[in-house]
Design a protein around this motif. Sequence first.
Motif, PDB file in Angstrom:
ATOM      1  N   LEU A 260      12.668   3.595  -8.423  1.00 46.01           N
ATOM      2  CA  LEU A 260      12.701   2.960  -9.741  1.00 46.01           C
ATOM      3  C   LEU A 260      11.337   2.971 -10.426  1.00 46.01           C
ATOM      4  O   LEU A 260      11.261   3.070 -11.656  1.00 46.01           O
ATOM      5  CB  LEU A 260      13.188   1.510  -9.599  1.00 46.01           C
ATOM      6  N   ALA A 261      10.266   2.879  -9.651  1.00 43.94           N
ATOM      7  CA  ALA A 261       8.930   2.853 -10.236  1.00 43.94           C
ATOM      8  C   ALA A 261       8.457   4.236 -10.666  1.00 43.94           C
ATOM      9  O   ALA A 261       7.615   4.357 -11.557  1.00 43.94           O
ATOM     10  CB  ALA A 261       7.935   2.251  -9.248  1.00 43.94           C
ATOM     11  N   GLY A 262       9.003   5.281 -10.040  1.00 46.11           N
ATOM     12  CA  GLY A 262       8.598   6.635 -10.406  1.00 46.11           C
ATOM     13  C   GLY A 262       7.103   6.836 -10.188  1.00 46.11           C
ATOM     14  O   GLY A 262       6.561   6.527  -9.123  1.00 46.11           O
ATOM     15  N   LYS A 263       6.408   7.315 -11.207  1.00 43.13           N
ATOM     16  CA  LYS A 263       4.966   7.544 -11.104  1.00 43.13           C
ATOM     17  C   LYS A 263       4.186   6.237 -10.998  1.00 43.13           C
ATOM     18  O   LYS A 263       3.001   6.238 -10.666  1.00 43.13           O
ATOM     19  CB  LYS A 263       4.474   8.345 -12.304  1.00 43.13           C
ATOM     20  N   GLY A 264       4.858   5.132 -11.282  1.00 44.56           N
ATOM     21  CA  GLY A 264       4.213   3.828 -11.141  1.00 44.56           C
ATOM     22  C   GLY A 264       4.080   3.362  -9.703  1.00 44.56           C
ATOM     23  O   GLY A 264       3.420   2.360  -9.426  1.00 44.56           O
ATOM     24  N   ALA A 265       4.706   4.084  -8.756  1.00 45.98           N
ATOM     25  CA  ALA A 265       4.677   3.699  -7.337  1.00 45.98           C
ATOM     26  C   ALA A 265       3.363   4.136  -6.709  1.00 45.98           C
ATOM     27  O   ALA A 265       3.307   5.008  -5.827  1.00 45.98           O
ATOM     28  CB  ALA A 265       5.861   4.304  -6.599  1.00 45.98           C
ATOM     29  N   ASP A 266       2.277   3.534  -7.161  1.00 49.50           N
ATOM     30  CA  ASP A 266       0.953   3.873  -6.663  1.00 49.50           C
ATOM     31  C   ASP A 266       0.069   2.626  -6.702  1.00 49.50           C
ATOM     32  O   ASP A 266       0.158   1.826  -7.637  1.00 49.50           O
ATOM     33  CB  ASP A 266       0.326   4.980  -7.513  1.00 49.50           C
ATOM     34  N   ASN A 267      -0.765   2.495  -5.676  1.00 47.77           N
ATOM     35  CA  ASN A 267      -1.652   1.342  -5.563  1.00 47.77           C
ATOM     36  C   ASN A 267      -0.856   0.034  -5.533  1.00 47.77           C
ATOM     37  O   ASN A 267      -1.243  -0.962  -6.141  1.00 47.77           O
ATOM     38  CB  ASN A 267      -2.676   1.322  -6.699  1.00 47.77           C
ATOM     39  N   ILE A 366       2.249  -3.394   3.834  1.00 52.08           N
ATOM     40  CA  ILE A 366       2.597  -2.011   3.518  1.00 52.08           C
ATOM     41  C   ILE A 366       1.834  -1.573   2.267  1.00 52.08           C
ATOM     42  O   ILE A 366       1.765  -2.315   1.278  1.00 52.08           O
ATOM     43  CB  ILE A 366       4.113  -1.864   3.285  1.00 52.08           C
ATOM     44  N   ALA A 367       1.279  -0.359   2.319  1.00 57.90           N
ATOM     45  CA  ALA A 367       0.599   0.231   1.170  1.00 57.90           C
ATOM     46  C   ALA A 367       1.446   1.370   0.620  1.00 57.90           C
ATOM     47  O   ALA A 367       2.001   2.169   1.394  1.00 57.90           O
ATOM     48  CB  ALA A 367      -0.774   0.755   1.583  1.00 57.90           C
ATOM     49  N   VAL A 368       1.579   1.450  -0.702  1.00 59.94           N
ATOM     50  CA  VAL A 368       2.286   2.556  -1.355  1.00 59.94           C
ATOM     51  C   VAL A 368       1.274   3.309  -2.207  1.00 59.94           C
ATOM     52  O   VAL A 368       0.723   2.776  -3.166  1.00 59.94           O
ATOM     53  CB  VAL A 368       3.446   2.054  -2.243  1.00 59.94           C
ATOM     54  N   LYS A 369       1.020   4.549  -1.826  1.00 61.22           N
ATOM     55  CA  LYS A 369       0.071   5.406  -2.531  1.00 61.22           C
ATOM     56  C   LYS A 369       0.773   6.715  -2.888  1.00 61.22           C
ATOM     57  O   LYS A 369       1.304   7.388  -2.000  1.00 61.22           O
ATOM     58  CB  LYS A 369      -1.144   5.717  -1.653  1.00 61.22           C
ATOM     59  N   GLY A 370       0.778   7.050  -4.159  1.00 62.54           N
ATOM     60  CA  GLY A 370       1.435   8.280  -4.576  1.00 62.54           C
ATOM     61  C   GLY A 370       2.887   8.357  -4.167  1.00 62.54           C
ATOM     62  O   GLY A 370       3.402   9.430  -3.843  1.00 62.54           O
ATOM     63  N   GLY A 371       3.569   7.193  -4.158  1.00 61.95           N
ATOM     64  CA  GLY A 371       4.987   7.146  -3.801  1.00 61.95           C
ATOM     65  C   GLY A 371       5.266   7.182  -2.315  1.00 61.95           C
ATOM     66  O   GLY A 371       6.425   7.191  -1.901  1.00 61.95           O
ATOM     67  N   LYS A 372       4.227   7.204  -1.471  1.00 61.68           N
ATOM     68  CA  LYS A 372       4.408   7.269  -0.017  1.00 61.68           C
ATOM     69  C   LYS A 372       3.873   6.005   0.644  1.00 61.68           C
ATOM     70  O   LYS A 372       2.835   5.474   0.250  1.00 61.68           O
ATOM     71  CB  LYS A 372       3.699   8.506   0.551  1.00 61.68           C
TER      72      LYS A 372
END
Length: 384
Positions: A260-267, A366-372
């Motif tokens: 759902l966040a798309g490119k927003g799924a970072d940091n 949990i850390a989400v960086k670049g969607g991972k």
Amino acid sequence: MNKTTRFSLTLLAALATAQASAASTVKIATLSPLSGSSSNMGVQVKNGAQLAVNEMKAEFTKAGLTLSLVAYDDQADPATGTAAARRMAADRSILGMVGTVNSGVVLPVSQALAPSHLAIVSPLNVNEQVTDRGLKNVSRICARNDDQGPAAGNFVAGTLKAKKVYVLNDKTAYGQALADEAAKTMQAAGVKIVQNEGVAESERDFSAIITKIQTLKPDAIYFGAMYGQAAAFAQQLRARGIKTPIVGGDGYDSEDLEKLAGKGADNLYFTTVAPPLNAVPGAKAVAASYKKAFGSDLQGFGIMSYDATKVLLRGILNAAKANGNKAPTRIQVEQAVRGGTYKGLITGDVKFNAKGDRTSARLYMIAVKGGKRSTALTMTISRK
């Protein structure tokens, strides 16, 4: 023997068989959002429970009991959940419940079920009042808000080294309590809270808040919310060119967060009471069984539900054994669940304290960086 007598005896035998069958039928229920914006988590709860039921049916059959599961959809709504709880209470063959996802739902539900002594094993509800009210029918296998909030607050102050933080919550029992605990810990560490406000959990337009964030320039944002709302916020924030870290709680812990966040799924960072699959030894085999049974991937919330259900089912079997190998009463199950020790679960051994909290639980950052995703920290929480 005439036909009438034979018919009467046959009828009596049939009724006796039916009564014996009914007496040996044992059900448990799940209550979770199977529709709406939190349904990804809710389905994991239902399916995790169903997998545990499937695995333990043979044990129940051996004990002379027929086991089945009934799934109720609470739509993440307290009124809907409470109505479902009343239906559970009316079905005397239901001896326990696994759920819910939302603390705002489990609080009225557990209160409604307390008079009927229907045991609840919560896999995920983190609000302190779930157990602090002293209800004998509700126990949980997860950590609490007053564990999650401080862990996140210390992470923001220590690891992210933020000096100024913008705090948001979704105005629910879950999100507000989580944000309050995080803010309290950050302030104690010398962090300045530049804004602390609530926004309706249905809100998806954050333009006004983002404008304030641009003005106040915080080093980090803490948002106590569920994944659907957090994803919308992250997407809009990043679209405005703001890369400030966003930190939250286990309401973010859905694979749909990144979708759902798309490119927003970072940091993005979040604490969760549910383990990543690679963090617990027994998850691989259960994940394979889950995939085979449901055609989708097991997630952390499914693991927690699987373990919560194993606790409930073992409690029922212990109560049945103490009841002379007969279907136990709800009071007997309530007492057996709270008083039991449950070894060999995916998330480790489970034992409850007098309030119904797990005496040793884990938290994950949990850390989400670049969607991972990656696991940044693992913490053990002990309670007496």
